[in-house]
Design an enzyme around this catalytic site. Structure first.
Site, PDB file in Angstrom:
ATOM      1  N   TYR A 435       0.814  -1.239   0.000  1.00 11.83           N
ATOM      2  CA  TYR A 435       0.000   0.000   0.000  1.00 11.83           C
ATOM      3  C   TYR A 435       0.840   1.279   0.000  1.00 11.83           C
ATOM      4  CZ  TYR A 435      -0.387  -0.118   5.317  1.00 11.83           C
ATOM      5  OH  TYR A 435      -0.195  -0.130   6.656  1.00 11.83           O
ATOM      6  N   GLU A 436       0.200   2.377  -0.233  1.00 11.94           N
ATOM      7  CA  GLU A 436       0.864   3.682  -0.465  1.00 11.94           C
ATOM      8  C   GLU A 436       1.848   3.619  -1.623  1.00 11.94           C
ATOM      9  OE1 GLU A 436      -1.437   5.536   1.993  1.00 11.94           O
ATOM     10  OE2 GLU A 436      -0.116   6.512   0.568  1.00 11.94           O
TER      11      GLU A 436
END
Lengths: 570, 249
Positions: A435-436
């Site tokens: 994620y990110e």
């Protein structure tokens, strides 16, 4: 089984002062109040809250998880109360301006405090992390009216934040977003569905402020046609009090490999006439606004990797001291007696020290970029943050996975049993590389954007600084060899065509991370304040962890030719 | 009313105590130090009394080395209003502490002294009692419940038989037990505010007290290691053993 967390305050303090240069940072304008005594008190108080309140909830959150019932998300038992203590304690406002109720403390100190929240309970910390990202976006792009309504409750932690970016067809490629925003009398109406909205709904705070990427009617296609909207769960009235229920709801929670306490929502906006939204920043400039928060969030995910790794290491170390297996010289021994177990534990410990050094040191540039008196110094620091952000994110999180895997390995069969508690870290580390922005995306960002920035000068400013400092550090010849490998690899990547750069991106990122780690450990080892074991960690790192990483220089040189799709026919 | 809260800097309760190799005392080099947990409960209680309108000001006192000011800052961050640090050697003994506190009571004129029932380092459990005697004040020790009304304190004391309820007239010295309350965590804004709160620094001489030890420690050593136990087959066997070997019944 011991799942206690003891913040390594002495080591954290050493890294802050002697590696990350906190004493210089606190001389920046506006940070003078962060005296050494304040730093100590803040670390101690955070350590207590982390170890006594948040850490015991971590396995509870994993076992119970958040649930969606009758359209409302309930967090695991204890999370609400813990969040209340966290918010009432003012911890959400650590780095934010006093104007909005924050304490204006350095990001460097914030990195150390975040490490403790993450080590204690990463799934809990995701909520404040998102709130802080939303605050950052509002500080940079909000209108005075928007700031007046949203900042104070967000900084105080009474309201929390959420980021609505991803849609089923739009993951890494946000240009494919379909959520629509239609101008309305006093704002916009938002229609669409978003997935992967962490803490998109929950019961810990009185309001939740979503930042949602959507497309205006006249928007150009692709990522340049996206605008960012503030979409609060409860629309504030004229006095800024949460009043009207907005037209948005969680449709379901995802079943995940880990982070069970963090409610990952599928959110529907505008099923009943449109969710009320306010435009944040300029129309069609949503991606740029979003990157303000995404960049800080990427650093924050690196801190998640650091914290999680520390917790996994502590658990493995305790086990290695307690677990008696076999005999040495006729006497029963704990498994710590075996060299391979010590190799695993030292790998974890030395690697974590390097990750901590990189994370805190990078945060120092965040402080300089925001506060240095001289505009050139600010710009230089901002460039350094840009260069280091993908490294902190990807290198720290990839290493966190290896460390969590080693922590399970030290436990042997017991590690595979959920009741032992170490498997939770292993499962939860997995998301950090995804994620990110996946770590592949981070590596591309590093080689394609950051290595090319300022006509390719950005990495060389750093490399020249390292060249100048290395002769003063212990074990300088080993560091100089490492630096030479990194310099060659940097030149190779910079000169390569796009396809080759992309092929070399991940090995290059690992190489630069591992060399920076060696350098920062060396900087610590050169300090008179270094704890007695630090030199040991430094030497172990140079002899056991650096050589395999330097072989990545050859992988970078191998280029793209061997990534032949011929072997991958379906 | 003003409340005086004496706080002691001690080895943190999480730390595994090590005795110095020469047997001269406990090793405190590079060891984490914190506020004595019982004093933390005392501090919390004083703050609650202030919040309930029973007191206007809380003064925290610490006696010892310069680092005691960190402990005072912790008390100030919790909610005490100002601090007094008496700079003295680390090994001041209960009687000298009580005499210094008496002198501070003379200067500050508090209506209550609230303090831990003992410090977790030497477990003396003497200072509060000595202070009350020196002042000629009422004392209520080991309290686990407290109500103030009409110049009196109604307290529950934890004693071996259970809870003892007594009433004392103020001014008084209260020493607190573990179950009186759960101390709050210092909030970040209060930590920042605590920095601006004043700490007066005094010397034992200012208070007319000689801090020199009157008791001589001959030797400090680890408790003897426990011997391995035995497993018994039945209750009868246990009773026999308790009667014959242990001689306790």
């Amino acid at each position: 089984m011991s799942t206690a967390y003891r913040p390594p305050l002495a080591e954290m303090r050493f890294v802050l002062d002697e590696v990350a240069g906190l004493r210089t940072t606190t001389q920046l304008p506006g940070l003078e109040h962060a005296t050494p005594e304040i730093v100590d008190q803040v670390l101690l108080a955070a350590a207590r809250l982390a170890s006594e309140v948040l850490a015991p909830l971590n396995p509870v959150g994993d076992r119970t998880g958040s649930v969606l019932e009758n359209g409302v998300v309930r967090t695991p038992p204890g999370f609400r109360e813990a969040y209340r203590q966290f918010a009432d304690g003012g911890w959400n406002g650590l780095v934010f301006p006093a104007e909005w109720g924050g304490q204006d403390l350095p990001w460097t100190l914030g990195a150390a405090v975040a490490e403790m929240w993450n080590a204690a309970n990463m799934t809990f910390q995701i909520c404040p992390l998102l709130t802080q990202a939303v605050i950052d976006a509002l500080l940079h792009h909000g209108t005075p009216e928007q700031k007046a309504v949203f900042l104070e409750p967000l900084v105080g932690g009474r309201w929390t934040g959420a980021m609505g970016l991803t849609e089923p067809q739009a993951g890494t490629d946000l240009g494919a977003i379909r959520t629509r925003a239609v101008p309305d009398r006093d704002g916009y109406r938002i229609f669409g569905q978003k997935i992967y909205i962490s803490y998109g709904d929950h019961d810990m705070a009185e309001n939740i402020v979503h930042l949602v990427l959507a497309r205006l009617p006249d928007a150009p296609a692709g990522s340049r046609g996206l605008s960012l909207f503030i979409v609060p769960k409860l629309v504030p009235d004229a006095q800024g009090r949460p009043a009207r229920r907005n037209d948005m709801r969680p449709l379901k929670l995802e079943h995940k490999l880990g982070l069970h306490a963090s409610p990952t929502c599928v959110m529907a906006y505008g099923e009943d006439g449109g969710a009320t939204g306010l435009l944040l920043g300029e129309p069609h400039a949503g991606l740029r606004c979003m990157f303000t928060m995404v960049n800080k969030a990427r650093l924050a995910v690196g801190h998640e990797g650091l914290g999680l790794a520390e917790r996994a290491y502590q658990q493995a170390l305790t086990y290695a001291h307690e677990r008696v297996q076999g005999r040495v010289a006729g006497r029963p021994v704990a498994i710590l007696a075996y060299p391979d177990v010590r190799r695993m534990l030292l790998t974890m410990r030395a690697q974590i020290a390097a990750m901590r050094a990189l994370a805190y040191w990078t945060a120092g540039f965040v402080d300089r970029a925001a506060r240095a008196a001289d505009p050139d110094a600010r710009a230089a620091a901002a460039g350094r943050v840009a260069l280091l952000t993908p490294i902190v994110k990807a290198w720290c999180t990839d290493r966190a996975q290896e460390i969590a895997a080693l922590a399970v390995q030290v436990h042997g069969g017991m590690g595979f049993i959920e009741e032992t508690g170490v498997a939770q870290h292993y499962r939860e580390a997995r998301i950090l590389s995804i994620y990110e922005g996946t770590n592949g995306v981070q590596a591309l960002d590093l080689v394609a954007r950051k290595l090319a920035q300022d006509d390719g000068r950005l990495p060389w400013l750093l490399l020249e600084e390292l060249r100048a400092e290395v002769p003063r550090l212990p074990e300088a010849p080993a560091l100089e060899r490492a630096l030479a490998t990194l310099e060659t690899a940097t030149r190779t990547v910079q000169a390569a065509p796009e396809e080759v750069r992309a092929a070399a991106s991940t090995p290059y990122l690992r190489l630069i991370g591992q060399v920076l780690g060696a350098f920062l450990l060396g900087r610590g080892a050169a300090s008179a304040q270094a704890p007695p074991y630090w030199g040991l960690l430094h030497r172990f790192y140079l002899r056991h962890l650096l050589p395999p990483a330097l072989a990545l220089g050859e992988v970078v040189a191998a280029g793209a030719d061997d990534l032949d799709p011929a072997a991958l026919a379906p | 009313m003003r409340i005086l809260v004496p706080v002691k800097r001690v080895v943190d309760y999480n730390v595994k105590i090590r005795v110095k190799a020469d047997g001269s005392g406990v090793d405190t080099a590079n060891v984490k130090m914190s506020m004595n947990p019982f004093d933390e409960i005392a501090c919390e209680q004083a703050i609650r009394l202030k919040e309930a309108g029973h007191a206007e000001e809380i003064v925290a006192v610490s006696i010892g080395e310069a680092k005691c000011q960190e402990t005072l800052r912790t008390a100030l961050a919790m909610g005490a209003d100002r601090g007094i640090h008496v700079e003295a050697p680390a090994d001041v003994q209960p009687l000298a502490v009580a005499k210094m506190l008496r002198a501070i009571v003379g200067r500050e004129q508090p209506g209550l002294v609230v303090m831990g029932k003992q410090a977790i380092d030497d477990d003396s459990n003497q200072t509060g009692q000595m202070l009350a005697a020196l002042l000629g004040w009422a004392q209520a020790t080991f309290i686990s419940k407290l109500e103030l009304a009409d110049g009196r304190a109604v307290v529950a004391r934890e004693v071996d038989e259970g809870l003892e309820r007594i009433e004392v007239t103020l001014p008084a010295v209260l020493t607190v037990d573990l179950r009186l309350n759960e101390p709050r965590y210092a909030s970040l804004p209060n930590i920042m505010k605590a920095k601006k709160k004043p700490i007066d620094v005094l010397t034992p001489g200012d208070l007319g007290v000689d801090p020199a030890p009157r008791l001589l420690y001959l030797k400090v050593e680890e408790p003897p290691r426990r011997q391995a136990g035995v497993k018994l087959g039945s209750v009868d066997e246990l009773v026999t053993k308790l009667k014959q070997d242990a001689g306790v019944i």
